[in-house]
Design a protein around this motif. Structure first.
Motif, mmCIF file in Angstrom:
data_model
loop_
_atom_site.group_PDB
_atom_site.id
_atom_site.type_symbol
_atom_site.label_atom_id
_atom_site.label_comp_id
_atom_site.label_asym_id
_atom_site.label_seq_id
_atom_site.Cartn_x
_atom_site.Cartn_y
_atom_site.Cartn_z
ATOM 1 N N GLY A 133 66.782 53.712 55.051
ATOM 2 C CA GLY A 133 66.664 53.598 56.268
ATOM 3 C C GLY A 133 67.436 53.522 56.934
ATOM 4 N N ALA A 134 68.224 52.413 57.038
ATOM 5 C CA ALA A 134 68.752 51.760 59.109
ATOM 6 C C ALA A 134 68.897 53.302 59.009
ATOM 7 C CB ALA A 134 70.098 51.376 57.453
ATOM 8 N N ALA A 135 69.617 54.172 58.407
ATOM 9 C CA ALA A 135 70.132 55.508 59.496
ATOM 10 C C ALA A 135 69.068 56.550 60.708
ATOM 11 C CB ALA A 135 70.960 56.349 58.671
ATOM 12 N N TYR A 136 67.868 56.464 59.238
ATOM 13 C CA TYR A 136 66.558 56.835 60.255
ATOM 14 C C TYR A 136 65.416 56.006 61.267
ATOM 15 C CZ TYR A 136 66.815 60.420 56.550
ATOM 16 O OH TYR A 136 67.094 60.832 55.003
ATOM 17 N N VAL A 137 66.210 54.274 60.836
ATOM 18 C CA VAL A 137 65.034 53.402 62.077
ATOM 19 C C VAL A 137 66.244 53.243 62.897
ATOM 20 C CG1 VAL A 137 64.598 51.499 62.301
ATOM 21 C CG2 VAL A 137 64.472 52.200 59.712
ATOM 22 N N ASN A 138 67.749 53.450 62.422
ATOM 23 C CA ASN A 138 68.380 53.110 64.273
ATOM 24 C C ASN A 138 68.104 54.628 64.639
ATOM 25 O OD1 ASN A 138 69.754 51.309 63.918
ATOM 26 N ND2 ASN A 138 71.082 51.883 62.665
ATOM 27 N N MET A 139 67.830 55.587 64.449
ATOM 28 C CA MET A 139 68.313 57.292 64.852
ATOM 29 C C MET A 139 66.955 57.182 65.550
ATOM 30 S SD MET A 139 69.633 59.580 65.703
ATOM 31 C CE MET A 139 69.727 59.931 67.320
ATOM 32 N N SER A 140 65.608 56.638 65.282
ATOM 33 C CA SER A 140 64.689 56.974 65.888
ATOM 34 C C SER A 140 64.110 55.828 66.834
ATOM 35 C CB SER A 140 63.457 55.975 65.133
ATOM 36 O OG SER A 140 61.570 55.899 65.122
ATOM 37 N N ASN A 141 65.331 54.437 67.152
ATOM 38 C CA ASN A 141 65.213 53.827 68.293
ATOM 39 C C ASN A 141 66.303 54.097 69.512
ATOM 40 O OD1 ASN A 141 63.866 51.140 66.564
ATOM 41 N ND2 ASN A 141 65.657 50.140 66.133
ATOM 42 N N ILE A 142 66.670 55.207 68.537
ATOM 43 C CA ILE A 142 68.079 55.146 70.010
ATOM 44 C C ILE A 142 67.035 56.799 70.797
ATOM 45 C CG2 ILE A 142 69.435 56.679 70.327
ATOM 46 C CD1 ILE A 142 70.761 55.640 67.815
ATOM 47 N N TYR A 143 65.936 57.321 69.997
ATOM 48 C CA TYR A 143 64.983 57.998 70.512
ATOM 49 C C TYR A 143 64.256 57.305 71.274
ATOM 50 C CZ TYR A 143 67.035 62.351 68.013
ATOM 51 O OH TYR A 143 67.624 63.424 67.896
ATOM 52 N N ALA A 144 63.788 56.281 70.924
ATOM 53 C CA ALA A 144 63.033 55.536 71.586
ATOM 54 C C ALA A 144 63.226 54.999 73.042
ATOM 55 C CB ALA A 144 61.816 55.014 70.608
ATOM 56 N N GLU A 145 64.214 53.925 73.005
ATOM 57 C CA GLU A 145 64.840 53.435 74.016
ATOM 58 C C GLU A 145 65.246 54.641 75.212
ATOM 59 O OE1 GLU A 145 69.646 51.858 74.571
ATOM 60 O OE2 GLU A 145 68.834 50.982 72.743
ATOM 61 N N ALA A 146 65.588 55.683 74.696
ATOM 62 C CA ALA A 146 65.862 56.653 75.360
ATOM 63 C C ALA A 146 64.084 57.553 76.049
ATOM 64 C CB ALA A 146 66.966 58.115 75.001
ATOM 65 N N GLY A 147 63.438 57.464 75.065
ATOM 66 C CA GLY A 147 61.669 58.002 76.047
ATOM 67 C C GLY A 147 61.427 59.184 75.789
ATOM 68 N N LYS A 148 62.737 59.686 74.696
ATOM 69 C CA LYS A 148 62.062 60.854 73.230
ATOM 70 C C LYS A 148 61.358 60.484 72.307
ATOM 71 C CE LYS A 148 66.591 62.696 74.822
ATOM 72 N NZ LYS A 148 67.968 63.341 74.469
ATOM 73 N N TRP A 149 60.133 60.534 72.581
ATOM 74 C CA TRP A 149 58.722 59.444 71.939
ATOM 75 C C TRP A 149 58.634 60.842 70.868
ATOM 76 C CZ3 TRP A 149 58.685 54.450 72.281
ATOM 77 C CH2 TRP A 149 59.145 53.698 73.013
ATOM 78 N N GLU A 150 58.947 61.714 70.575
ATOM 79 C CA GLU A 150 58.292 62.509 70.079
ATOM 80 C C GLU A 150 59.734 63.048 68.878
ATOM 81 O OE1 GLU A 150 57.572 66.875 72.101
ATOM 82 O OE2 GLU A 150 55.623 65.696 73.025
ATOM 83 N N ASN A 151 60.979 62.882 69.312
ATOM 84 C CA ASN A 151 61.765 62.365 68.747
ATOM 85 C C ASN A 151 61.834 61.716 67.605
ATOM 86 O OD1 ASN A 151 62.191 65.006 70.242
ATOM 87 N ND2 ASN A 151 64.662 64.564 70.347
ATOM 88 N N ALA A 152 61.478 60.562 68.647
ATOM 89 C CA ALA A 152 61.496 59.148 67.307
ATOM 90 C C ALA A 152 60.113 59.515 66.714
ATOM 91 C CB ALA A 152 61.487 58.317 67.877
ATOM 92 N N ALA A 153 59.185 60.214 66.568
ATOM 93 C CA ALA A 153 57.685 60.500 65.591
ATOM 94 C C ALA A 153 58.851 61.299 64.308
ATOM 95 C CB ALA A 153 56.844 60.982 66.224
ATOM 96 N N LYS A 154 59.047 61.933 64.777
ATOM 97 C CA LYS A 154 60.211 63.154 64.064
ATOM 98 C C LYS A 154 61.035 62.362 63.511
ATOM 99 C CE LYS A 154 62.472 68.036 63.473
ATOM 100 N NZ LYS A 154 62.767 67.437 62.518
ATOM 101 N N VAL A 155 61.491 61.839 63.957
ATOM 102 C CA VAL A 155 62.601 61.272 62.623
ATOM 103 C C VAL A 155 61.849 60.222 61.661
ATOM 104 C CG1 VAL A 155 64.903 59.284 62.236
ATOM 105 C CG2 VAL A 155 64.714 60.887 63.839
ATOM 106 N N LYS A 156 60.712 59.648 62.260
ATOM 107 C CA LYS A 156 60.035 58.504 61.075
ATOM 108 C C LYS A 156 59.125 59.664 60.232
ATOM 109 C CE LYS A 156 59.838 54.243 63.787
ATOM 110 N NZ LYS A 156 59.226 53.714 64.110
ATOM 111 N N LYS A 157 58.261 60.362 60.461
ATOM 112 C CA LYS A 157 58.420 61.281 59.436
ATOM 113 C C LYS A 157 58.707 61.909 58.461
ATOM 114 C CE LYS A 157 55.775 65.976 59.833
ATOM 115 N NZ LYS A 157 55.895 67.314 60.009
ATOM 116 N N ASP A 158 60.321 62.375 59.311
ATOM 117 C CA ASP A 158 61.062 63.318 57.994
ATOM 118 C C ASP A 158 61.527 62.459 56.895
ATOM 119 O OD1 ASP A 158 60.942 65.314 59.471
ATOM 120 O OD2 ASP A 158 63.433 64.631 60.332
#
Length: 176
Positions: A133-158
């Motif tokens: 899960g490390a790559a997924y969590v990192n990517m979700s965190n990157i999106y969250a840091e950029a304020g892209k909450w929908e993308n962060a949620a999509k990564v976690k859903k995937d």
């Protein structure tokens, strides 16, 4: 013997000793090169680390996932855009992206360049073998840091849909 000594001194953060032995080695495998590059990055000497990486390549010594991870860190800290774009393709071309370690570090380190991070993450997520899960969590965190909450949620859903689980609380213990 010298290769192992450089690696040992570097891991124990004995910078001068590692450098002295490295400079006097007649033959240098990838082990001392990686150790020296890693200690340069750890000490904040990012330009020197990148110079060593380039010298390593000139001497036709093959890089491994640890070498690329350290070089990516140096590149990111220097905001070296050109090298930052070259390294991910080298990681992929050499087959090092299949390593969860390299892939996760790649996504984590290049978060300063969102487009580049997204391309790396997309390639990671398409790998059948990626079940950490490390790559997924990192990517979700990157999106969250950029304020892209929908993308962060999509990564976690995937991540959930793929059945990928986060690995919790493990560490490396080193004795120096």
């Amino acid at each position: 013997m010298g290769n192992a000594l450089v690696d040992m001194y570097a891991k124990c953060e004995k910078f001068e000793e590692a450098n002295r032995i490295f400079a006097n080695l007649a033959y240098r495998s990838s082990v001392p090169w990686t150790a020296i590059i890693s200690i340069y990055v750890k000490k904040g000497f990012h330009e020197e680390a990148l110079k060593m990486f380039k010298e390593m390549n000139r001497e036709n010594i093959h890089s491994d996932q640890t070498t690329f991870a350290s070089t990516l860190r140096a590149s990111a800290n220097l905001s070296s855009v050109s090298l930052g774009k070259q390294l991910p393709s080298s990681v992929i071309r050499l087959g090092l992206l299949s390593s969860v370690f390299s892939g996760s570090v790649l996504v984590d380190i290049i978060h300063k360049n969102q487009d580049l991070a997204k391309k790396a993450a997309d390639q990671l997520f398409q790998m059948d073998a990626l079940r950490d899960g490390a790559a997924y969590v990192n990517m979700s965190n990157i999106y969250a840091e950029a304020g892209k909450w929908e993308n962060a949620a999509k990564v976690k859903k995937d991540m959930r849909e793929q059945g990928v689980k986060k690995v919790t609380a493990y560490s490396w213990v080193e004795i120096c």
